[in-house]
Design a protein around this motif. Structure first.
Motif, short mmCIF file in Angstrom:
data_model
loop_
_atom_site.label_atom_id
_atom_site.label_comp_id
_atom_site.label_asym_id
_atom_site.label_seq_id
_atom_site.Cartn_x
_atom_site.Cartn_y
_atom_site.Cartn_z
N VAL A 1 13.66 9.40 18.99
CA VAL A 1 14.01 8.36 19.96
C VAL A 1 14.17 7.02 19.22
O VAL A 1 13.21 6.53 18.63
N PRO A 2 15.36 6.42 19.27
CA PRO A 2 15.56 5.13 18.62
C PRO A 2 14.71 4.03 19.27
O PRO A 2 14.30 4.15 20.42
N LYS A 3 14.47 2.96 18.53
CA LYS A 3 13.68 1.83 19.05
C LYS A 3 14.61 0.82 19.72
O LYS A 3 15.17 -0.05 19.07
N PHE A 4 14.74 0.95 21.04
CA PHE A 4 15.62 0.06 21.80
C PHE A 4 14.93 -1.23 22.24
O PHE A 4 15.58 -2.13 22.71
N LYS A 5 13.61 -1.30 22.15
CA LYS A 5 12.88 -2.43 22.73
C LYS A 5 12.45 -3.48 21.71
O LYS A 5 11.91 -4.49 22.08
N ASP A 6 12.64 -3.24 20.46
CA ASP A 6 12.14 -4.16 19.44
C ASP A 6 13.16 -4.29 18.32
O ASP A 6 12.93 -3.85 17.21
N ILE A 7 14.28 -4.91 18.64
CA ILE A 7 15.37 -5.06 17.68
C ILE A 7 15.32 -6.47 17.10
O ILE A 7 15.40 -7.45 17.84
N SER A 8 15.15 -6.57 15.79
CA SER A 8 15.17 -7.88 15.13
C SER A 8 16.60 -8.23 14.75
O SER A 8 17.34 -7.38 14.25
N ALA A 9 16.99 -9.48 15.01
CA ALA A 9 18.35 -9.92 14.67
C ALA A 9 18.37 -11.43 14.49
O ALA A 9 17.45 -12.13 14.93
#
Length: 132
Positions: free
Chosen positions: A109-117
């Motif tokens: 499951v990819p991490k959709f809730k904690d994306i750094s940008a």
């Protein structure tokens, strides 16, 4: 050329949290390739202080960039009364998915809730076309 053309645009670091939106879902059902779906999906909602720091207005385009991708989306103020500087919100969509790591840590499951940008102004640039 004026002196301002040599200055770098302000850049901020954010944590992007994705969410589901019923109006976006309705637009997707009606026409996944339509303008209404793009307008509701290719957007980032920022804290008003972040908005001011970037020197952008509602509807201006911004560049979101991390090690997984780069996209151009429209900026909006989140409208939340509680300050959330450095935390941004995006609807779960092809645009937000372009910033998601393919690493799942074995969960699948990819991490959709904690994306750094990082976010910078993209005045004059068009919203990125998704690769459906």
């Amino acid at each position: 050329m004026d002196f301002g053309s040599f200055l770098k645009s302000p850049e901020i670091k954010v944590k992007v949290v994705t969410y589901r939106d019923i109006f976006q879902d309705k637009a997707m059902i009606e026409n996944r390739f339509g303008e209404d779906y793009r307008d509701r999906s290719a957007v980032i909602k920022l804290d008003s202080a972040d908005f001011k720091q970037l020197n952008v207005k509602k509807g201006d385009t911004v560049i979101l960039k991390n090690s997984f991708g780069t996209i151009v989306v429209k900026a909006e103020e989140s409208g939340y009364e509680t300050p959330h500087r450095g935390i941004a919100y995006m609807p779960n969509s092809p645009w937000s998915n372009m910033l998601v790591s393919d690493e799942t840590g074995g969960t699948g499951v990819p991490k959709f809730k904690d994306i750094s940008a990082t976010v910078t102004s993209a005045k004059g640039q068009k919203v990125t076309e998704p690769g459906f």
